[in-house]
Design a protein around this motif. Structure first.
Motif, PDB file in Angstrom:
ATOM      1  N   VAL A  63       0.798  -1.233   0.000  1.00 22.49           N
ATOM      2  CA  VAL A  63       0.000   0.000   0.000  1.00 22.49           C
ATOM      3  C   VAL A  63       0.829   1.280   0.000  1.00 22.49           C
ATOM      4  O   VAL A  63       0.273   2.372  -0.152  1.00 22.49           O
ATOM      5  CB  VAL A  63      -1.019   0.030   1.163  1.00 22.49           C
ATOM      6  CG1 VAL A  63      -1.969  -1.152   1.067  1.00 22.49           C
ATOM      7  CG2 VAL A  63      -0.344   0.122   2.515  1.00 22.49           C
ATOM      8  N   CYS A  64       2.138   1.181   0.155  1.00 24.10           N
ATOM      9  CA  CYS A  64       3.003   2.360   0.092  1.00 24.10           C
ATOM     10  C   CYS A  64       3.560   2.515  -1.319  1.00 24.10           C
ATOM     11  O   CYS A  64       3.905   1.525  -1.961  1.00 24.10           O
ATOM     12  CB  CYS A  64       4.174   2.229   1.067  1.00 24.10           C
ATOM     13  SG  CYS A  64       3.716   2.301   2.804  1.00 24.10           S
ATOM     14  N   THR A  65       3.659   3.756  -1.772  1.00 27.41           N
ATOM     15  CA  THR A  65       4.254   4.004  -3.080  1.00 27.41           C
ATOM     16  C   THR A  65       5.756   3.722  -3.019  1.00 27.41           C
ATOM     17  O   THR A  65       6.346   3.706  -1.938  1.00 27.41           O
ATOM     18  CB  THR A  65       4.024   5.466  -3.523  1.00 27.41           C
ATOM     19  OG1 THR A  65       4.619   6.346  -2.561  1.00 27.41           O
ATOM     20  CG2 THR A  65       2.542   5.775  -3.688  1.00 27.41           C
ATOM     21  N   SER A  66       6.368   3.512  -4.169  1.00 27.41           N
ATOM     22  CA  SER A  66       7.805   3.212  -4.200  1.00 27.41           C
ATOM     23  C   SER A  66       8.641   4.389  -3.692  1.00 27.41           C
ATOM     24  O   SER A  66       9.731   4.186  -3.165  1.00 27.41           O
ATOM     25  CB  SER A  66       8.239   2.826  -5.620  1.00 27.41           C
ATOM     26  OG  SER A  66       7.971   3.894  -6.503  1.00 27.41           O
ATOM     27  N   SER A 149      -5.411   3.033  -9.647  1.00 27.66           N
ATOM     28  CA  SER A 149      -6.191   1.846 -10.024  1.00 27.66           C
ATOM     29  C   SER A 149      -7.318   1.581  -9.028  1.00 27.66           C
ATOM     30  O   SER A 149      -7.608   0.440  -8.687  1.00 27.66           O
ATOM     31  CB  SER A 149      -5.281   0.619 -10.134  1.00 27.66           C
ATOM     32  OG  SER A 149      -4.265   0.833 -11.075  1.00 27.66           O
ATOM     33  N   GLY A 150      -7.930   2.653  -8.552  1.00 28.80           N
ATOM     34  CA  GLY A 150      -9.080   2.529  -7.669  1.00 28.80           C
ATOM     35  C   GLY A 150      -8.762   2.267  -6.208  1.00 28.80           C
ATOM     36  O   GLY A 150      -9.670   2.062  -5.407  1.00 28.80           O
ATOM     37  N   HIS A 151      -7.474   2.258  -5.836  1.00 28.49           N
ATOM     38  CA  HIS A 151      -7.080   1.967  -4.457  1.00 28.49           C
ATOM     39  C   HIS A 151      -6.193   3.086  -3.915  1.00 28.49           C
ATOM     40  O   HIS A 151      -5.358   3.630  -4.633  1.00 28.49           O
ATOM     41  CB  HIS A 151      -6.316   0.643  -4.374  1.00 28.49           C
ATOM     42  CG  HIS A 151      -7.108  -0.522  -4.877  1.00 28.49           C
ATOM     43  ND1 HIS A 151      -8.131  -1.090  -4.155  1.00 28.49           N
ATOM     44  CD2 HIS A 151      -7.037  -1.198  -6.040  1.00 28.49           C
ATOM     45  CE1 HIS A 151      -8.649  -2.083  -4.852  1.00 28.49           C
ATOM     46  NE2 HIS A 151      -8.014  -2.163  -6.001  1.00 28.49           N
ATOM     47  N   TRP A 152      -6.352   3.383  -2.633  1.00 23.98           N
ATOM     48  CA  TRP A 152      -5.501   4.391  -2.001  1.00 23.98           C
ATOM     49  C   TRP A 152      -4.112   3.839  -1.776  1.00 23.98           C
ATOM     50  O   TRP A 152      -3.947   2.663  -1.442  1.00 23.98           O
ATOM     51  CB  TRP A 152      -6.098   4.859  -0.669  1.00 23.98           C
ATOM     52  CG  TRP A 152      -7.299   5.716  -0.848  1.00 23.98           C
ATOM     53  CD1 TRP A 152      -8.594   5.397  -0.550  1.00 23.98           C
ATOM     54  CD2 TRP A 152      -7.341   7.046  -1.394  1.00 23.98           C
ATOM     55  NE1 TRP A 152      -9.425   6.437  -0.874  1.00 23.98           N
ATOM     56  CE2 TRP A 152      -8.679   7.466  -1.384  1.00 23.98           C
ATOM     57  CE3 TRP A 152      -6.381   7.918  -1.874  1.00 23.98           C
ATOM     58  CZ2 TRP A 152      -9.082   8.720  -1.845  1.00 23.98           C
ATOM     59  CZ3 TRP A 152      -6.776   9.164  -2.338  1.00 23.98           C
ATOM     60  CH2 TRP A 152      -8.107   9.559  -2.320  1.00 23.98           C
ATOM     61  N   GLN A 153      -3.109   4.678  -1.997  1.00 20.89           N
ATOM     62  CA  GLN A 153      -1.703   4.359  -1.752  1.00 20.89           C
ATOM     63  C   GLN A 153      -1.136   5.429  -0.823  1.00 20.89           C
ATOM     64  O   GLN A 153      -1.440   6.618  -0.969  1.00 20.89           O
ATOM     65  CB  GLN A 153      -0.903   4.360  -3.060  1.00 20.89           C
ATOM     66  CG  GLN A 153      -1.317   3.277  -4.033  1.00 20.89           C
ATOM     67  CD  GLN A 153      -0.592   2.000  -3.743  1.00 20.89           C
ATOM     68  OE1 GLN A 153       0.561   1.858  -4.096  1.00 20.89           O
ATOM     69  NE2 GLN A 153      -1.261   1.070  -3.074  1.00 20.89           N
TER      70      GLN A 153
END
Length: 174
Positions: A63-66, A149-153
């Motif tokens: 769930v964390c961005t790179s 893509s529809g999901h929180w990050q």
């Protein structure tokens, strides 16, 4: 009711034609389609806090961005430099040690900007171990999220005040 369903179908068709995902809003208690991005984000934030307490690195890695960053505020309550700034790998290594007994959110507000969201509020944490007087603390934070893509990050965390330690804790409590 028939008009509401027709409006939702029209919205879905229009969004599909332009390759976009529809973002329905609650218009009445009887609406068949319900979406509240702020409530969804707050639920996601609570889920993340629970994962931090469990030391669930696999979930947080997803769930964390790179380019995630976590700015700690230790020693930074009066405008000095932060104790440290961690990238995703460093923060996940810290979380993997599962140092917390609990982390409870409160006073959290959400600011939405389309697919970008900012939350600000505080959490109260209790560590499993640590020096007396520093096991229980409160942190005020600001966090940034993006919807992909529809999901929180989770993009970043910045402690804006804290940690401040519990007075009870410094008197020898658990």
């Amino acid at each position: 009711m028939r008009a509401q369903i027709g409006s939702v179908l029209l919205l879905v068709a229009a969004c599909s034609a332009f390759g976009q995902e529809p973002k329905p809003r609650v218009t009445s208690a009887s609406s068949a389609v319900v979406s509240d991005p702020a409530a969804e984000l707050l639920a996601f934030e609570r889920e993340m806090e629970a994962a931090v307490v469990r030391g669930d690195v696999a979930f947080l890695d997803r769930v964390c961005t790179s380019d995630f960053s976590f700015t700690h505020g230790d020693g930074w309550t009066t405008g000095g430099p932060p104790l440290r700034v961690e990238n995703k790998a460093q923060w996940l290594a810290s979380v993997g040690k599962a140092p917390y007994l609990s982390r409870e959110l409160n006073s959290v507000q959400v600011e939405l900007h389309g697919d970008i969201a900012i939350t600000y509020g505080r959490y109260h944490a209790r560590n499993k171990v640590g020096e007396p007087g520093r096991r229980e603390f409160t942190v005020w934070f600001e966090r940034v999220y993006t919807r992909r893509s529809g999901h929180w990050q989770y993009v970043s965390h910045r402690t804006v005040h804290g940690p401040t330690y519990s007075k009870e804790q410094s008197k020898g409590g658990n």
